[in-house]
Design a protein around this motif. Sequence first.
Motif, PDB file in Angstrom:
ATOM      1  N   LYS A  15      37.285  40.549  44.976  1.00  9.54           N
ATOM      2  CA  LYS A  15      36.047  40.313  44.239  1.00  9.54           C
ATOM      3  C   LYS A  15      35.426  41.648  43.881  1.00  9.54           C
ATOM      4  O   LYS A  15      35.355  42.560  44.716  1.00  9.54           O
ATOM      5  N   GLY A  29      33.499  39.486  39.318  1.00 11.01           N
ATOM      6  CA  GLY A  29      34.810  39.095  38.829  1.00 11.01           C
ATOM      7  C   GLY A  29      35.733  38.859  40.004  1.00 11.01           C
ATOM      8  O   GLY A  29      35.497  39.373  41.106  1.00 11.01           O
ATOM      9  N   TYR A  30      36.786  38.077  39.785  1.00  9.55           N
ATOM     10  CA  TYR A  30      37.683  37.738  40.895  1.00  9.55           C
ATOM     11  C   TYR A  30      39.110  37.608  40.385  1.00  9.55           C
ATOM     12  O   TYR A  30      39.361  37.060  39.306  1.00  9.55           O
ATOM     13  N   ALA A  31      40.044  38.103  41.187  1.00 11.33           N
ATOM     14  CA  ALA A  31      41.466  37.945  40.887  1.00 11.33           C
ATOM     15  C   ALA A  31      42.218  37.724  42.191  1.00 11.33           C
ATOM     16  O   ALA A  31      41.971  38.413  43.182  1.00 11.33           O
ATOM     17  N   ASP A  56      42.014  43.884  37.745  1.00 14.35           N
ATOM     18  CA  ASP A  56      41.695  42.681  36.976  1.00 14.35           C
ATOM     19  C   ASP A  56      40.250  42.238  37.200  1.00 14.35           C
ATOM     20  O   ASP A  56      39.566  41.816  36.256  1.00 14.35           O
ATOM     21  N   ALA A  57      39.778  42.310  38.447  1.00 20.77           N
ATOM     22  CA  ALA A  57      38.399  41.900  38.740  1.00 20.77           C
ATOM     23  C   ALA A  57      37.405  42.817  38.041  1.00 20.77           C
ATOM     24  O   ALA A  57      36.374  42.362  37.520  1.00 20.77           O
ATOM     25  N   GLN A  60      37.137  41.982  34.432  1.00 20.04           N
ATOM     26  CA  GLN A  60      36.260  40.834  34.195  1.00 20.04           C
ATOM     27  C   GLN A  60      34.794  41.259  34.166  1.00 20.04           C
ATOM     28  O   GLN A  60      34.006  40.740  33.362  1.00 20.04           O
ATOM     29  N   GLN A  63      33.988  42.611  30.829  1.00 17.00           N
ATOM     30  CA  GLN A  63      33.943  41.608  29.759  1.00 17.00           C
ATOM     31  C   GLN A  63      32.561  40.981  29.601  1.00 17.00           C
ATOM     32  O   GLN A  63      32.212  40.508  28.519  1.00 17.00           O
TER      33      GLN A  63
END
Length: 503
Positions: A15, A29-31, A56-57, A60, A63
């Motif tokens: 996270k 964000g979370y991955a 990736d998090a 997010q 974004q």
Amino acid sequence: MQAVIALDIGTTGTKAALVEQNGRLLVSGYAGYETYAHSGDRIEQEPSAWWQATRDALAQLRQVADLRAHDLVGIALSGQMQDLILVGTGDAIGRAILYSDTRAKREAQEIDSQIDGEELLHLTGNTQDASSVLAKWRWLQMHEPDRLTATRTILLGAHSYVSWRLCGVASCDYTTASTTGLLNLNENEWATQLLERLGLDAQKLPRLAPAHEQIGTLTTTVARELVLPAGLPVFAGAGDLAAATVGVGAGEPNRSYCYLGTSGWIASTSPDTVQFSASDAGNGIFTLRHPDRQRLIRVAPMLTAGGNLEWVRGKIAEGMDYAQLNATAEQSPIGSNGTIYLPYLNGERSPFHDPNARACYIGISNQTDRADLIRAVMEGVCFGYRSLFEALGTTAETLYVVGGGAKSTIWMQILADVLARELQVVSQPENAAAHGAAIIAGRELGWYETYAPPGLFHVTRSYEPRESACATYEAQYGVFAAVYPQLKSTFTNLLNTQPNRLT
């Protein structure tokens, strides 16, 4: 307003959160990533997957928020503890062995034969078993010596690996260190003499660092990769238990809380004058260092808590999301039509130490349906928490709850009924560790004077125990508590029938 990026490298995913000085979590964000489980007791993850999930998090976050518009002053970290991560000249060597891995049963027995149990307890503050890093390090020494030879540094927490990737500095916070069996708890130093006696190279261990300490800055290369400012301070951070303790408002004494995630625990901060008690170990109570390394956290841990429901979702209720699981469980009455579940998928730590313990259902009949099986798992986990509550000997009338499981209204009501206590679910319970990591860094940044700054902790829901449900669960708990002692030898005998279980 100043803000930090908080990274929580958990058991199922990473996270990333943007947290302001006032404690407000603006966006997250979370991955996720995969866990590799095999042979019944080997649990591993790829450190490179932690890093990819971090990327990736953070992507997010970008974004939905312009990070450049905020006064970023650091990166705060938290994550799963008691991992064994071998790092070579460039990256991790093979998969990380996770805290829930219990392959090193034979090595734990060998250590017991070499080191007196009372001596080990007083040195490390905790009973050491097959889940401890001490035993798993010996396992690698016996079974994968080439990996150890190629290892320059051993890291002990997922967040420590990510911080190393961020700034190139290998470190370990005191809370994480105190879970491993490698720390002299009284001296707050690595137990080098113990390691020498066991033939383990203490020179491979990272530097111990207070959780609030700035250990480095974001390198230019990584800053470009993550689209963040180069030179951004990186704080050592703390293991997830310590960060969650601070994030729920229990960073100061006199507040108990429950964490319900993949794993679980009940914990509280001890007063400054309290030292660890050897008698706690007999009840499965762990004594860990607080982010303030002069303090302690007393914790009764559950090796697998919410992970039991994840198992049900994958094996019994395939295709269901968690909302559907909750709705299905509500179709079963209190007590799951006489079905009881033991939540020991990977062994247990508290209120007993037994890596051979396993999960099981008791009381299945031809009338038992899927709703009963799902609800029984929820109830079994709650019965496990009651055993932790009793082992701690706490008299708290209110228990604060965090972790992803706290989002389930049916699960929280069951827990309130089983414990016969009021539950207070903290705002954004799934973000407690990230929130705590930001507070810990904020102490170093001069934002806060204590580990429980006023005005930063909010309760969103409360659950009162229901008298009729409490009576049913009181009777069932007596049955639950009697099952494991009767099956203890059976679990061991069953595992002994499995080929190559000790290799």
